[in-house]
Design a protein around this motif. Structure first.
Motif, mmCIF file in Angstrom:
data_model
loop_
_atom_site.group_PDB
_atom_site.id
_atom_site.type_symbol
_atom_site.label_atom_id
_atom_site.label_comp_id
_atom_site.label_asym_id
_atom_site.label_seq_id
_atom_site.Cartn_x
_atom_site.Cartn_y
_atom_site.Cartn_z
ATOM 1 N N HIS A 66 32.665 8.891 2.550
ATOM 2 C CA HIS A 66 32.266 7.494 2.346
ATOM 3 C C HIS A 66 32.563 6.634 3.559
ATOM 4 O O HIS A 66 32.353 5.436 3.535
ATOM 5 N N MET A 67 33.095 7.244 4.623
ATOM 6 C CA MET A 67 33.520 6.471 5.781
ATOM 7 C C MET A 67 32.846 6.959 7.048
ATOM 8 O O MET A 67 32.401 8.093 7.136
ATOM 9 N N ARG B 293 30.170 -2.518 6.152
ATOM 10 C CA ARG B 293 30.620 -2.771 4.794
ATOM 11 C C ARG B 293 29.772 -2.052 3.753
ATOM 12 O O ARG B 293 30.273 -1.676 2.688
ATOM 13 N N ASP B 294 28.486 -1.850 4.039
ATOM 14 C CA ASP B 294 27.629 -1.172 3.071
ATOM 15 C C ASP B 294 27.838 0.342 3.071
ATOM 16 O O ASP B 294 27.276 1.049 2.236
ATOM 17 N N GLN B 295 28.669 0.854 3.987
ATOM 18 C CA GLN B 295 28.983 2.285 4.013
ATOM 19 C C GLN B 295 30.422 2.566 3.588
ATOM 20 O O GLN B 295 30.879 3.702 3.652
ATOM 21 N N ILE C 77 27.097 1.439 -4.467
ATOM 22 C CA ILE C 77 28.183 1.857 -3.579
ATOM 23 C C ILE C 77 29.333 2.411 -4.415
ATOM 24 O O ILE C 77 29.677 1.840 -5.462
ATOM 25 N N PRO C 78 29.943 3.531 -4.017
ATOM 26 C CA PRO C 78 31.047 4.123 -4.793
ATOM 27 C C PRO C 78 32.131 3.091 -5.123
ATOM 28 O O PRO C 78 32.564 2.323 -4.256
ATOM 29 N N PHE C 79 32.565 3.104 -6.375
ATOM 30 C CA PHE C 79 33.532 2.120 -6.873
ATOM 31 C C PHE C 79 34.760 2.825 -7.427
ATOM 32 O O PHE C 79 34.661 3.780 -8.199
ATOM 33 N N TYR D 83 37.198 -9.157 -0.124
ATOM 34 C CA TYR D 83 37.209 -9.004 1.325
ATOM 35 C C TYR D 83 36.305 -7.828 1.700
ATOM 36 O O TYR D 83 36.411 -6.738 1.108
ATOM 37 N N GLY D 84 35.451 -8.007 2.716
ATOM 38 C CA GLY D 84 34.642 -6.911 3.209
ATOM 39 C C GLY D 84 35.432 -6.030 4.152
ATOM 40 O O GLY D 84 36.321 -6.503 4.865
ATOM 41 N N ALA D 85 35.110 -4.735 4.160
ATOM 42 C CA ALA D 85 35.779 -3.781 5.044
ATOM 43 C C ALA D 85 35.722 -4.272 6.485
ATOM 44 O O ALA D 85 34.714 -4.816 6.936
ATOM 45 N N SER D 86 36.806 -4.056 7.215
ATOM 46 C CA SER D 86 36.948 -4.688 8.529
ATOM 47 C C SER D 86 36.580 -3.809 9.716
ATOM 48 O O SER D 86 36.225 -4.324 10.774
#
Length: 433
Positions: A431-432, A52-54, A146-148, A45-48
């Motif tokens: 990261h946000m 999403r790339d950030q 992207i940070p994991f 799921y992509g961030a809502s």
């Protein structure tokens, strides 16, 4: 019909993402053949609420072994919808992209064609996860930069520790390219002996057993220690199962996953070691299994006809029975020495992996900064908008510990706001948006 309509709205993001110019889809899922006859299912799921790339990528691994991330973690804990298909106010998609993996093969919608393909130890599990993750990064290459982070629960912690070490080694040898930042071990089965050794004292301190009952429980823990010292690992697992039965008899059927809730019979009969089934039973709901094997299965469209969600969870545990009671504290030490951020979090009301046992194994780490960590200050944390202490926190360099209040084994399900606050702290505000 209501399930079908709502799921149609939920899952239509896949078609939208295909037509979009975005490098990161809103939603995607698939299978990876991690070995011959071994097929691993994942759901992304992509961030809502941000680009999403950030947002970082968080992989969620369930416990058991044999529990399903795409089911339990997704619909019961941190995904966008509840089992009743209502929006979750504390979904982690507010802060991160989420990747649920049905792991090991045989959990959830993952499956094997032959019994010989089941994993028998965490090393095999870790290698399968590295293979799966390589394939995932080829599917969505943007996540290479992207940070994991890996978050987990219960036996998922044991698998995460091994996977983290294997992944870091693969990165160092340039087999895989990803910005691996850290792991978060939630109520994790890192040192089984330390967990069972503290069941008696924990139950005694919470008035669930008396002194004699605590002594009886401890006698089983001592027998487990003897079996482990003699390298009789399967016997240790059998003794653990017997010990659970003794605890239930002495406590009038305490809920191992939250001592303040009483399990209710719902007609679900579970195999002795089927943890996934046990959680369903103790949460008094069959809805999740019905949801996954009904509307979800139909919408995903790629689940083989002969595969039932959770249908292989029993064998998954049985094939891990020799490995089950072995500690993996050394893997946590390796992660710390490799510079990986390690977060340990524990629910105040959890019995199966209680806080007392978790603190014991943390204090056994050989990490060179352990003494400084022990001296660091423990501070309270408040969830957004609340004046009530939601957790306590302690940290030094790349080791952090969270004591989560009013939560049992499934921390995000019991205390969603505080779990979300912890997530934000772990992944870092930088990261946000």
């Amino acid at each position: 019909m209501r399930w079908i309509i709502i799921l149609g709205l939920l899952l239509c993001g896949v078609q939208w993402a295909t037509a979009s110019s975005s490098k990161i889809p809103k939603q995607k899922w698939g299978y990876v053949d991690v070995r011959k006859n071994a097929h691993m299912f994942w759901w992304f799921y992509g961030a809502s609420q941000q680009r999403r790339d950030q947002a970082p990528l968080v992989m969620w691994l369930q416990g058991g072994p044999g529990g399903s991330s795409t089911g339990f973690g997704n619909f019961l804990e941190i995904g966008p919808l509840t089992v009743q298909l209502k929006p979750r106010n504390t979904t982690w998609l507010q802060k991160a992209n989420l990747l649920f993996v049905d792991n090991p093969v045989g959990a959830g919608f993952s499956y094997v064609d032959k019994p010989s393909a089941y994993c028998t130890n965490v090393t095999q599990i870790a290698n399968d996860l590295v293979t799966m993750f390589k394939a995932f990064l080829k599917t969505i290459p943007a996540f290479r930069k992207i940070p994991f982070y890996i978050f987990c629960e219960s036996y998922g912690g044991k698998m995460t520790a091994a996977f983290g070490v294997a992944l870091k080694k693969a990165i160092m040898s340039k087999e895989i390219s990803v910005d691996f930042r850290g792991v978060a071990l939630g109520d994790s089965w890192i040192s089984p002996q330390d967990s069972v050794d503290t069941w008696g004292p924990y139950l005694l301190s919470t008035s669930l057993v008396d002194t004699e009952g605590a002594a009886q429980i401890q006698s089983y823990a001592n027998n487990i220690r003897t079996a482990l010292s003699n390298k009789k690992y399967a016997k240790a697992t059998n003794l653990w199962s017997q010990m659970e039965n003794v605890v239930e008899n002495l406590t009038n059927n305490v809920n191992f996953y939250n001592i303040l809730t009483q399990p209710s019979s719902n007609g679900l009969t579970c195999a002795a070691h089927d943890t996934a089934c046990r959680i369903l039973s103790e949460m008094n709901t069959l809805t999740l299994a019905q949801l996954m094997n009904g509307p979800i299965r139909k919408k995903l469209r790629i689940i083989p006809k002969n595969v039932t969600w959770g249908g292989q969870s029993g064998p998954v545990f049985q094939y891990q029975s020799v490995e089950f009671m072995k500690p993996v504290i050394d893997d946590v030490d390796k992660l710390l020495d490799m510079g990986v951020s390690v977060t340990v979090y524990t629910g105040q009301l959890d019995l199966i992996v209680d806080t007392l046992g978790t603190e014991r194994w943390v204090n056994k780490l050989k990490w060179k900064y352990l003494s400084q960590y022990k001296k660091s200050k423990r501070v309270p944390i408040y969830a957004s908008g609340s004046r009530e202490t939601g957790a306590f926190y302690k940290s030094y360099k790349n080791l952090s510990f969270y004591w989560i209040m009013k939560a049992g084994h499934m921390v995000p399900a019991d205390n969603g706001p505080v779990a979300l606050e912890m997530l934000e702290r772990v992944i870092g505000a930088k990261h946000m948006n």
